[in-house]
Scaffold this motif. Structure first.
Motif, PDB file in Angstrom:
ATOM      1  N   TRP A  39      -1.655  -5.589  -0.241  1.00 30.77           N
ATOM      2  CA  TRP A  39      -1.140  -6.622  -1.130  1.00 30.77           C
ATOM      3  C   TRP A  39       0.348  -6.780  -0.861  1.00 30.77           C
ATOM      4  CZ3 TRP A  39       1.667  -5.898  -6.094  1.00 30.77           C
ATOM      5  CH2 TRP A  39       2.095  -4.576  -6.286  1.00 30.77           C
TER       6      TRP A  39
ATOM      7  N   SER B  50      -3.560  -5.982  -7.121  1.00 30.92           N
ATOM      8  CA  SER B  50      -3.006  -4.690  -7.532  1.00 30.92           C
ATOM      9  C   SER B  50      -3.321  -4.450  -8.993  1.00 30.92           C
ATOM     10  CB  SER B  50      -1.489  -4.658  -7.320  1.00 30.92           C
ATOM     11  OG  SER B  50      -0.822  -5.364  -8.359  1.00 30.92           O
ATOM     12  N   THR B  51      -3.063  -3.234  -9.441  1.00 25.80           N
ATOM     13  CA  THR B  51      -3.127  -2.956 -10.867  1.00 25.80           C
ATOM     14  C   THR B  51      -1.804  -3.390 -11.491  1.00 25.80           C
ATOM     15  OG1 THR B  51      -2.216  -0.725 -10.588  1.00 25.80           O
ATOM     16  CG2 THR B  51      -4.615  -0.964 -10.470  1.00 25.80           C
TER      17      THR B  51
ATOM     18  N   CYS C 103       3.153  -1.431 -11.194  1.00 26.74           N
ATOM     19  CA  CYS C 103       2.160  -2.137 -10.378  1.00 26.74           C
ATOM     20  C   CYS C 103       1.848  -1.247  -9.179  1.00 26.74           C
ATOM     21  CB  CYS C 103       2.682  -3.486  -9.879  1.00 26.74           C
ATOM     22  SG  CYS C 103       2.930  -4.719 -11.163  1.00 26.74           S
ATOM     23  N   ASN C 104       0.567  -1.072  -8.874  1.00 24.27           N
ATOM     24  CA  ASN C 104       0.201  -0.186  -7.785  1.00 24.27           C
ATOM     25  C   ASN C 104      -1.024  -0.699  -7.039  1.00 24.27           C
ATOM     26  OD1 ASN C 104       2.110   2.105  -7.860  1.00 24.27           O
ATOM     27  ND2 ASN C 104       1.349   2.337  -9.944  1.00 24.27           N
ATOM     28  N   PRO C 105      -1.189  -0.284  -5.766  1.00 22.59           N
ATOM     29  CA  PRO C 105      -2.318  -0.755  -4.960  1.00 22.59           C
ATOM     30  C   PRO C 105      -3.662  -0.287  -5.518  1.00 22.59           C
ATOM     31  CG  PRO C 105      -1.160   1.026  -3.845  1.00 22.59           C
ATOM     32  CD  PRO C 105      -0.314   0.635  -5.018  1.00 22.59           C
TER      33      PRO C 105
ATOM     34  N   ARG D 243      -5.987  -6.164 -13.650  1.00 22.24           N
ATOM     35  CA  ARG D 243      -5.880  -6.385 -12.206  1.00 22.24           C
ATOM     36  C   ARG D 243      -5.235  -7.750 -12.016  1.00 22.24           C
ATOM     37  NH1 ARG D 243     -10.249  -5.720  -7.465  1.00 22.24           N
ATOM     38  NH2 ARG D 243      -9.582  -7.411  -6.079  1.00 22.24           N
TER      39      ARG D 243
ATOM     40  N   ARG E 212       0.813  -1.211   0.000  1.00 22.59           N
ATOM     41  CA  ARG E 212       0.000   0.000   0.000  1.00 22.59           C
ATOM     42  C   ARG E 212       0.847   1.262   0.000  1.00 22.59           C
ATOM     43  NH1 ARG E 212      -3.881  -1.467   4.967  1.00 22.59           N
ATOM     44  NH2 ARG E 212      -1.836  -2.218   5.690  1.00 22.59           N
TER      45      ARG E 212
ATOM     46  N   CYS F 125       4.389   2.754  -4.345  1.00 19.99           N
ATOM     47  CA  CYS F 125       3.739   3.141  -5.597  1.00 19.99           C
ATOM     48  C   CYS F 125       4.784   3.508  -6.650  1.00 19.99           C
ATOM     49  CB  CYS F 125       2.807   4.324  -5.359  1.00 19.99           C
ATOM     50  SG  CYS F 125       1.428   3.964  -4.246  1.00 19.99           S
TER      51      CYS F 125
END
Length: 281
Positions: free
Chosen positions: A92, A57-58, A84-86, A67, A35, A38
């Motif tokens: 995650w 995550s994305t 990749c991001n929350p 996703r 989280r 980023c």
């Protein structure tokens, strides 16, 4: 005193890096709480493969956006623009491996995959159960401080050999626009100094508007973002050697250490100090 032949492990706020002088072709990162980690879109000179341990995550890799959930293995070839991001601050966790492309190219040749140089993987992700298991087994051996070098190196050959057998490989890469290629090469050759848009355009033989539009479409980032990414990748390599952060910032082409700090954290979701770890003496 830092022992250069021993494992280099350092952690901060749920994120840790692993390196070993005798296995210089590979680096690992573990993130227990994604989280707070980023990334802006970026690329690596290494091949990257990671396993999502929990949560979702994305995932962006080139034009592919989706996703991803626990159990997914993500793959990024050298140069792939990705992030990749929350998702809305949902927890995650994941583990990543960064592997020297030259080492993998040699392994590919030993496996009889032909052609010189690194050959890219076709998929950007997989949920292959055997590769999930293989990743977990290999990662456990890799970071085990009691495992011998022979065991770690053998486990690397075994895991990446399995990846090549189970996943598709690209054929001959399509030819890119020579003007865009010249622009990228000019940036790569001159990233350690301040660059003007006009001189990049002159080297590539393209107009400013044409360069901005076409470069981003082809490389997934603007010429300035490409320049910053190149500087950060250089800084990463120098920090891995234990070089002082202030010296690295100037050598990479940044105005100062604070400029490096902002760019490094934006692209790699870690501060230069966290990434470098304890100062070697």
């Amino acid at each position: 005193m830092h022992q250069p032949n021993l494992t280099d492990r350092h952690a901060l706020a749920g994120s840790s890096f692993w390196r070993h002088a005798a296995l210089s072709f590979i680096e690992a990162r573990t993130v227990a709480d994604g989280r707070s980690v980023c990334y802006a879109r970026h690329s690596h000179e290494t091949f990257s493969v990671g396993l999502i341990d929990s949560g979702s995550s994305t995932y962006i890799n080139g034009r592919h956006e989706c996703r991803i959930d626990a159990g997914t293995l993500v793959l990024m070839n050298p140069g792939d623009v990705h992030a990749c991001n929350p998702i809305e601050s949902q927890p995650w966790a994941y583990r990543m491996l960064y592997v020297d492309a030259g080492w993998l190219a040699n392994l590919q040749a030993e496996l009889g995959l032909g052609r010189s140089g690194f050959r890219c993987f076709t998929p950007t992700l997989t949920r292959d159960p055997s590769l999930q298991t293989g990743f977990r087994r290999f990662h456990a051996v890799l970071i085990d401080e009691y495992a011998e070098h022979l065991q770690k190196h053998s486990a690397a050959v075994e895991f990446f050999g399995a990846m090549h057998r189970r996943l598709g490989m690209e054929g001959v890469a399509p030819m890119s626009d020579p003007k865009l290629r010249r622009a990228a090469e000019f940036i790569a050759d001159n990233y350690q100094r301040s660059l003007k848009l006009e001189e990049i355009c002159s080297a590539a033989g393209v107009s400013p508007s044409g360069l901005i539009r076409s470069f981003k479409k082809h490389y997934g980032m603007t010429p300035h973002a490409y320049l910053t990414n190149r500087r950060v990748q250089f800084a990463r390599a120098e920090l891995r050697r234990g070089m002082p952060i202030a010296e690295v910032a100037l050598a990479a082409g940044f105005a100062d250490q604070a400029h490096l700090q902002r760019a490094f954290k934006q692209l790699l979701a870690a501060t230069p100090g966290h990434y470098r770890g304890p100062r070697r003496i």
